[in-house]
Scaffold this motif. Structure first.
Motif, PDB file in Angstrom:
ATOM      1  N   GLU A  22      -8.565  16.087 -20.783  1.00 40.01           N
ATOM      2  CA  GLU A  22      -9.509  15.605 -21.796  1.00 40.01           C
ATOM      3  C   GLU A  22     -10.694  16.556 -21.942  1.00 40.01           C
ATOM      4  OE1 GLU A  22     -12.056  11.581 -23.035  1.00 40.01           O
ATOM      5  OE2 GLU A  22     -10.848  11.616 -21.200  1.00 40.01           O
ATOM      6  N   HIS A 283      -9.633   7.549 -33.023  1.00 36.22           N
ATOM      7  CA  HIS A 283      -8.604   7.032 -32.123  1.00 36.22           C
ATOM      8  C   HIS A 283      -7.791   8.198 -31.566  1.00 36.22           C
ATOM      9  CE1 HIS A 283      -5.220   4.672 -30.601  1.00 36.22           C
ATOM     10  NE2 HIS A 283      -5.990   3.619 -30.699  1.00 36.22           N
ATOM     11  N   ASP A 284      -7.395   8.092 -30.306  1.00 30.49           N
ATOM     12  CA  ASP A 284      -6.726   9.208 -29.623  1.00 30.49           C
ATOM     13  C   ASP A 284      -5.272   9.400 -30.032  1.00 30.49           C
ATOM     14  OD1 ASP A 284      -8.975   9.912 -28.247  1.00 30.49           O
ATOM     15  OD2 ASP A 284      -8.388   8.956 -26.366  1.00 30.49           O
ATOM     16  N   ILE A 287      -3.978  12.825 -31.224  1.00 36.28           N
ATOM     17  CA  ILE A 287      -3.868  13.943 -30.287  1.00 36.28           C
ATOM     18  C   ILE A 287      -2.400  14.200 -29.959  1.00 36.28           C
ATOM     19  CG2 ILE A 287      -4.391  14.708 -27.926  1.00 36.28           C
ATOM     20  CD1 ILE A 287      -7.020  13.105 -28.155  1.00 36.28           C
TER      21      ILE A 287
END
Length: 367
Positions: A22, A283-284, A287
């Protein structure tokens, strides 16, 4: 290499990438090289994991386990390129350059000729050496002179590299070593890990999000989406696991074509499960879904590898198709058929409940 050793290597990689990725992604977004993640990765020896045991590694299966972990955590360093570049150098009996590597591998029938510009080389701006693998020519190490920065959909560097001149001093590789196929298998392993993470995110969201008085996981349509994501991830895992066991062009082509095909389905269904929030930058989910879309096309998309499968099938004749498929499946497909791969991809009972409909039955039937 024992299964237990491979699991320990994957656990080591998983812990490393979980702790550092991260922060490393944030650094890369600012244009900085994720030095801490890379140094830790290098110091653990994971970059050499795919080498044979006699060369200090643990074999291709262990290398794929590391790549699976890298995909699961969207690790923003050239894991696949360094591992494959190191493996290619070993196959050519030359010493691999130190530090992070990039690989420019060409498919069968392509050559570098008098080329002085290499397009869309992964991570080129952060490496000192690009390993060029050309069918029929061998292997060459090239030093970039100028970099035209670019990126794939996920924001990973994909740079145009200008060389001082055409690659020379090619070193021959064994004919069975195909750099393009190895990179394709590496991307398939990363796709597998990313799909598993997307599945876990989707299951968690479906259990937590309440709509019309019940969790999303209790709606039959959502259960079907989650079951399909789990199935695609499991099928990809079976194909990836089978490829190094078989070691044939057919098996490598099957792994990447299956992974690329599954990537589009998994990304689409995950966004359906998450609804509007999944499409936001905050929102992840993006990714991983952007990596699914990007890696799907890199090192040959499913259409490219379907053509390879067709050519391999035609070469052996119709009578050889079934034996070839059986040989390419190995124990990985048996595990998937028995439910082992699905259970692993599903990460426990959460998706089983969501996909089986048991929760809906408890409520008195399907919604």
């Amino acid at each position: 290499m024992s299964d237990e050793t491979v699991r320990l290597i994957e656990k080591t990689a998983d812990d490393l990438f979980a702790a550092e990725s991260e922060t490393a992604r944030a650094a890369l977004a600012e244009g900085a090289w994720p030095e801490r993640l890379w140094q830790t990765f290098a110091e653990t020896g994971l970059a050499q994991a795919a080498l044979p045991e006699e060369a200090g590694g643990a074999g291709v299966v262990a290398g794929l386990a590391v790549l699976r972990a890298a995909g699961r955590h969207a690790a923003p360093i050239p894991v696949a390129e360094t591992m494959v570049g190191t493996l290619l150098c070993h196959a050519a009996s030359i010493e691999a350059p130190a530090g992070p590597l990039s690989v420019h591998a060409l498919p069968d029938g392509a050559g570098v000729g008098g080329v002085t510009t290499l397009p869309r080389v992964p991570w080129a701006r952060f490496v000192s050496t690009v390993v060029v693998a050309a069918p029929g020519e061998g292997l060459a190490s090239c030093k970039p002179v100028d970099i035209g920065e670019g990126a794939n959909l996920a924001g990973e560097p994909r740079d145009d590299v200008t060389l001082a001149g055409p690659p020379d001093r090619f070193v021959s590789c064994p004919p069975e070593v195909d750099g393009f196929a190895l990179m394709a298998l590496a991307r398939a392993a990363q796709l597998r890990g990313a799909m598993e993470h997307v599945l876990a995110m989707s299951v968690g969201y479906a259990q937590d999000r309440v709509q019309f008085g019940r969790p999303l996981a209790r709606f039959q349509a959502i259960q079907h989406y989650l079951a399909e994501i789990a199935g695609e991830a499991a099928a990809t895992g079976a194909a990836v696991d089978a490829a190094p066991q078989a070691g044939t062009p057919f098996a490598f082509a099957a792994a990447k074509s299956r992974a690329s095909q599954a990537a589009g389905t998994v990304a689409r269904l995950a966004h359906q499960v998450h609804g509007a929030i999944g499409y936001t930058a905050e929102h992840d989910l993006h990714i991983w879904t952007k990596r699914l879309w990007a890696w799907r096309d890199e090192c040959g998309n499913e259409a490219h590898w379907w053509q390879v499968l067709g050519a391999e099938t035609a070469r052996g004749g119709g009578a050889a198709l079934w034996p070839t498929m059986v040989a390419a499946s190995g124990s990985a497909v048996e595990e998937a058929a028995s439910g082992g791969a699905v259970e692993e991809a599903a990460s426990g009972s959460a998706v089983e409940e969501a996909a089986s409909g048991s929760a809906a039955v408890e409520e008195g039937g399907s919604p």
